[in-house]
Design an enzyme around this catalytic site. Sequence first.
Site, mmCIF file in Angstrom:
data_model
loop_
_atom_site.group_PDB
_atom_site.id
_atom_site.type_symbol
_atom_site.label_atom_id
_atom_site.label_comp_id
_atom_site.label_asym_id
_atom_site.label_seq_id
_atom_site.Cartn_x
_atom_site.Cartn_y
_atom_site.Cartn_z
ATOM 1 N N LYS A 1 -4.065 6.142 8.541
ATOM 2 C CA LYS A 1 -4.526 6.551 7.398
ATOM 3 C C LYS A 1 -5.028 7.829 7.318
ATOM 4 C CE LYS A 1 -8.002 5.202 4.337
ATOM 5 N NZ LYS A 1 -9.320 4.190 3.985
ATOM 6 N N SER B 1 -13.193 -2.845 1.396
ATOM 7 C CA SER B 1 -13.522 -1.986 2.383
ATOM 8 C C SER B 1 -14.673 -1.678 2.849
ATOM 9 C CB SER B 1 -12.517 -1.005 2.767
ATOM 10 O OG SER B 1 -11.261 -1.104 2.593
ATOM 11 N N ARG C 1 0.929 -1.222 0.016
ATOM 12 C CA ARG C 1 -0.064 0.020 0.156
ATOM 13 C C ARG C 1 0.763 1.333 -0.006
ATOM 14 N NH1 ARG C 1 -2.094 3.357 3.760
ATOM 15 N NH2 ARG C 1 -4.426 4.042 3.245
HETATM 16 N N1 3NM Z 1 -7.648 1.322 6.058
HETATM 17 P P1 3NM Z 1 -3.035 1.091 11.574
HETATM 18 S S1 3NM Z 1 -7.613 1.977 8.389
HETATM 19 C C1 3NM Z 1 -5.092 1.362 5.599
HETATM 20 O O1 3NM Z 1 -10.659 1.814 8.166
HETATM 21 C C2 3NM Z 1 -6.246 1.399 6.572
HETATM 22 O O2 3NM Z 1 -10.270 0.960 5.836
HETATM 23 C C3 3NM Z 1 -8.377 1.771 7.212
HETATM 24 O O3 3NM Z 1 -3.136 1.199 10.036
HETATM 25 C C4 3NM Z 1 -9.838 1.384 6.890
HETATM 26 O O4 3NM Z 1 -2.848 -0.616 11.688
HETATM 27 C C5 3NM Z 1 -6.130 1.805 7.702
HETATM 28 O O5 3NM Z 1 -1.516 1.686 11.738
HETATM 29 C C6 3NM Z 1 -4.982 2.203 8.576
HETATM 30 O O6 3NM Z 1 -3.832 1.747 12.562
HETATM 31 C C7 3NM Z 1 -4.572 1.104 9.563
#
Ligand code: 3NM
Length: 201
Positions: free
Chosen positions: A136, A107, A36
Amino acid sequence: MNLRKYFIMGSQNCDHSPEDILEEAAKAGITAFQFREKGGGSLTGQDKLALGYRLRNICARHHVLFFVNDDIDLAEPLEADGIHVGQDDMRPEKVKEMYPNKIIGLSVSNQKEVENSPIQLADYLGAGPIFTTSTKEDAKQAVGTEWIKTLKQQYPGTPIVGIGGITEQNAAFVMEAGADGVAVISAIAGADNIETVIRRL
Ligand code: 3NM
């Protein structure tokens, strides 16, 4: 398809070599990886493709499933096992048309998105953000583990991966809610000891 320990990463998430981080994570037992390369400081063009090749090869060597994040153009050159799309990315119908044999991840953050999505085309669903995340930039409001239960009730046959703010401390709650796996960025990319974190996840 084992999505139990699903690591997501781009060079923008790394304070040292992405290759070293992925190599260590693969050795420690991640089951899936998503490239990503997105957001501030991320690579583009040939640099992105070149990094993608190197990360893809690490996954191949360790038999870790390799996904690309909505970078549909990378799916073929990197021989990705699957493609993950969000609500603002290419529609799953189109992805399926282009790549009928690749795994499609989608998602969904709320019921409205579910209603607007061709869930039957998704091989798994990404549910989140479960907890608050700062990784994010445009993350939505945290939805909690209830969202996993809700999705599982509606789609008992579709694997569900929780994402967003998941750590070694709270991953168990996500699994107890019915998830088939946990997807993390910072818990692994930012870990002092990757091996320990992955074992605990
Ligand atoms: N997508 P971390 S939250 C890439 O809600 C991504 O769809 C999300 O990063 C969604 O594990 C997210 O550091 C970030 O919190 C996840």
